[in-house]
Design an enzyme around this catalytic site. Structure first.
Site, PDB file in Angstrom:
ATOM      1  N   HIS A   1      30.971  24.666  41.468  1.00 36.04           N
ATOM      2  CA  HIS A   1      30.610  25.749  40.542  1.00 36.04           C
ATOM      3  C   HIS A   1      31.342  25.592  39.215  1.00 36.04           C
ATOM      4  O   HIS A   1      32.213  24.733  39.070  1.00 36.04           O
ATOM      5  CB  HIS A   1      30.860  27.120  41.189  1.00 36.04           C
ATOM      6  CG  HIS A   1      32.271  27.341  41.639  1.00 36.04           C
ATOM      7  ND1 HIS A   1      33.247  27.835  40.806  1.00 36.04           N
ATOM      8  CD2 HIS A   1      32.886  27.120  42.831  1.00 36.04           C
ATOM      9  CE1 HIS A   1      34.387  27.924  41.464  1.00 36.04           C
ATOM     10  NE2 HIS A   1      34.208  27.489  42.703  1.00 36.04           N
TER      11      HIS A   1
ATOM     12  N   TYR B   1      36.507  38.171  40.227  1.00 35.07           N
ATOM     13  CA  TYR B   1      37.708  38.996  40.270  1.00 35.07           C
ATOM     14  C   TYR B   1      37.401  40.321  39.574  1.00 35.07           C
ATOM     15  O   TYR B   1      36.682  40.340  38.575  1.00 35.07           O
ATOM     16  CB  TYR B   1      38.854  38.335  39.492  1.00 35.07           C
ATOM     17  CG  TYR B   1      39.285  36.971  39.981  1.00 35.07           C
ATOM     18  CD1 TYR B   1      40.301  36.834  40.912  1.00 35.07           C
ATOM     19  CD2 TYR B   1      38.693  35.804  39.470  1.00 35.07           C
ATOM     20  CE1 TYR B   1      40.733  35.579  41.335  1.00 35.07           C
ATOM     21  CE2 TYR B   1      39.121  34.546  39.896  1.00 35.07           C
ATOM     22  CZ  TYR B   1      40.129  34.441  40.828  1.00 35.07           C
ATOM     23  OH  TYR B   1      40.558  33.198  41.247  1.00 35.07           O
TER      24      TYR B   1
ATOM     25  N   PRO C   1      48.221  34.636  45.572  1.00 38.32           N
ATOM     26  CA  PRO C   1      46.936  33.961  45.738  1.00 38.32           C
ATOM     27  C   PRO C   1      46.009  34.044  44.523  1.00 38.32           C
ATOM     28  O   PRO C   1      45.065  33.250  44.417  1.00 38.32           O
ATOM     29  CB  PRO C   1      46.303  34.676  46.941  1.00 38.32           C
ATOM     30  CG  PRO C   1      47.004  35.990  47.024  1.00 38.32           C
ATOM     31  CD  PRO C   1      48.378  35.769  46.497  1.00 38.32           C
TER      32      PRO C   1
ATOM     33  N   LYS D   1      46.092  28.765  43.570  1.00 35.48           N
ATOM     34  CA  LYS D   1      46.833  27.546  43.240  1.00 35.48           C
ATOM     35  C   LYS D   1      47.617  26.953  44.413  1.00 35.48           C
ATOM     36  O   LYS D   1      48.058  25.798  44.343  1.00 35.48           O
ATOM     37  CB  LYS D   1      47.822  27.827  42.094  1.00 35.48           C
ATOM     38  CG  LYS D   1      47.145  28.103  40.768  1.00 35.48           C
ATOM     39  CD  LYS D   1      46.399  26.877  40.291  1.00 35.48           C
ATOM     40  CE  LYS D   1      45.624  27.102  39.012  1.00 35.48           C
ATOM     41  NZ  LYS D   1      44.485  26.196  38.877  1.00 35.48           N
TER      42      LYS D   1
ATOM     43  N   TYR E   1      43.267  27.254  34.804  1.00 33.56           N
ATOM     44  CA  TYR E   1      42.510  27.599  36.013  1.00 33.56           C
ATOM     45  C   TYR E   1      41.928  26.316  36.626  1.00 33.56           C
ATOM     46  O   TYR E   1      41.945  26.136  37.847  1.00 33.56           O
ATOM     47  CB  TYR E   1      41.403  28.607  35.676  1.00 33.56           C
ATOM     48  CG  TYR E   1      40.751  29.219  36.895  1.00 33.56           C
ATOM     49  CD1 TYR E   1      41.505  29.964  37.799  1.00 33.56           C
ATOM     50  CD2 TYR E   1      39.390  29.040  37.157  1.00 33.56           C
ATOM     51  CE1 TYR E   1      40.915  30.522  38.932  1.00 33.56           C
ATOM     52  CE2 TYR E   1      38.800  29.600  38.277  1.00 33.56           C
ATOM     53  CZ  TYR E   1      39.568  30.337  39.159  1.00 33.56           C
ATOM     54  OH  TYR E   1      38.986  30.882  40.276  1.00 33.56           O
TER      55      TYR E   1
HETATM   56  C1  PHB Z   1      39.761  32.741  48.397  1.00 31.62           C
HETATM   57  O1  PHB Z   1      38.579  32.403  48.488  1.00 31.62           O
HETATM   58  O2  PHB Z   1      40.457  32.947  49.405  1.00 31.62           O
HETATM   59  C2  PHB Z   1      40.343  32.882  47.044  1.00 31.62           C
HETATM   60  C3  PHB Z   1      39.563  32.622  45.927  1.00 31.62           C
HETATM   61  C4  PHB Z   1      40.104  32.761  44.660  1.00 31.62           C
HETATM   62  C5  PHB Z   1      41.407  33.162  44.537  1.00 31.62           C
HETATM   63  C6  PHB Z   1      42.182  33.417  45.635  1.00 31.62           C
HETATM   64  C7  PHB Z   1      41.653  33.276  46.910  1.00 31.62           C
HETATM   65  O3  PHB Z   1      41.933  33.304  43.296  1.00 31.62           O
END
Ligand code: PHB
Ligand code: APR
Length: 391
Positions: A72, A200, A292, A296, A384
């Protein structure tokens, strides 16, 4: 027993290191305290930087990832209930990202180690590291009641945050940097189709995240207080809260279903310096933890292993120790880059209990600026997408 490198810990970092060393003819034994089933059941992150994708391919474990992983362009942020912006890594850095679960990566690594005849000891109890500053370090442990010992040239500490390796560096020889956040993430896994994008949310009810593992496996999180009792969160309450944190069009698009896993994770930043002591080298969660937000953790474990495998192979194949000597400094530069970014993204997207009206407006302004400024967005996307590995 005797080998070149003992790898303490058989999570993603330890298994990947074992695989890369073996590919280059460097003998090693992995020493893991749990059973293989236990390691494979842990549910963790699932977003790969492109640099990580390339390291996994180069390690001979890219086949299923390339077949099943979802490539993606980066992830979205929604805020103030209406605005949506994209951290478009493909546009700003020419690099896409990939959604592919850590659970699958661990399975792929075990399959690859088995195929090459890699040596992995499971259920090693009371693992202890000895003579780290001498020429012949060794590792002891008990297995099925019997004491065992492996002599080696080097020890790789890949045993996660709670492992024994980091603590084997004497107190006066290490510095630890830690930040504990006043909230956690309540997460679920459900066998439902995910949203097409990873999104997010910064909302007045707290942070939320829609993520994915594959076409029929979704991962969702909501920010929760540290005293949250998981028993107070049956699935229907979770789905209601998740949807309440997204704009209506996205909330309506979320496909709900029974959860197959539900857990709470506290958020923490942690870095130990240095990442080496004598003949011990740390990699992955043994040396650092990131919150999380930004995903990273696994990517850092992979970049540490990239640097450490290169350093050990240069030692054995070219008799060149320059990379071993610079390992800690080089790895830490990248670790701090990701630690800072994860802290920043966490601060940008969550509601903090002590956040005053000024802090809130500043947070909203930062999101507005990120939406308006291509140069700011480019700097964010660069991080990122993952900073480049040093040559
Ligand atoms: C996840 O899919 O567990 C996940 C995805 C993005 C993040 C943190 C965790 O920033
Ligand atoms: N002796 C041997 N093995 C140990 C010991 C010990 N004393 N203590 C822990 N272990 C094992 C654990 O059982 C685990 O399998 O070390 C392994 C460490 O694995 P992880 O915790 O998964 O750490 P790492 O391999 O560095 O992977 C980092 O995990 O937490 C996520 O976000 C993080 O995705 C990143 C990844």
């Amino acid at each position: 027993m005797k080998t070149s490198v003992v790898i303490v810990g058989g999570g993603p970092a330890g298994l990947l290191l074992s695989q890369r060393l073996h590919q280059q003819g460097v003998e090693n034994i992995v020493c893991e305290s749990q059973t293989r089933e236990y390691v494979l059941e842990r549910i963790r992150a699932g977003v790969l930087e492109w640099g990580s994708v390339e390291v996994l391919r180069d390690s001979g474990v890219g086949e299923r990832m390339d077949r099943e992983g979802h490539v993606h362009d980066g992830s979205d942020i929604v805020w103030a209930g209406q605005h949506r912006l994209k951290m478009n890594t493909r546009k700003f850095t020419d690099r896409p990202m990939m959604a592919y679960g850590q659970t699958n990566i661990t399975e792929d690594l075990y399959a690859a180690r088995d195929a090459m005849g890699g040596q992995i000891i499971h259920q090693a109890q009371d693992v202890a590291l000895h003579d780290l500053t001498g020429d012949r370090p060794f590792v002891t442990f008990t297995r099925a009641g019997a004491q065992e010992r492996i002599d080696c040239d080097f020890i790789a500490g890949c045993d996660g945050f709670h492992g024994v390796s980091r603590r084997s560096i004497p107190d006066g020889e290490r510095s630890e940097y830690e930040k504990v956040y006043p909230f956690g993430w309540l997460g679920i896994l459900s066998e439902t189709p995910p949203l097409p994008d990873i999104i997010y949310a910064n909302t007045e009810r707290g942070f939320a995240l829609c993520s994915q593992r594959n076409a029929m496996l979704s991962r969702y999180y909501v920010q929760c207080t540290l005293d949250t009792d998981i028993n107070d969160w049956p699935d229907d309450r979770f789905w209601r809260e998740l949807k309440a944190r997204f704009p209506k069009d996205l909330a309506d698009a979320i496909v709900t279903g029974p959860s197959i896993e539900k857990s709470i994770a506290p958020l923490r930043s942690f870095v130990v310096e240095p990442m080496a002591y004598g003949r011990l080298f740390l990699a992955g969660d043994a040396a650092h933890i990131v919150p999380p937000t930004g995903a990273k953790g696994l990517n850092l474990a992979i970049s540490d292993v990239f640097y450490l495998s290169r350093a050990l192979c240069a030692h054995y194949r070219q008799g060149n120790d320059a990379y071993l000597e610079s390992y800690s400094d080089m790895a830490l530069r990248r670790v701090w880059g990701a630690a800072r970014f994860s802290w920043w993204l966490t601060s940008l997207l969550h509601r903090f209990p002590d956040q005053g009206a000024f802090d809130l407006r500043a947070q909203q302004q930062e999101l507005a600026y990120l939406s308006a400024s291509e140069s700011y967005m480019k700097a964010v996307c660069e991080q990122y997408a993952g900073l480049p590995f040093e040559v």
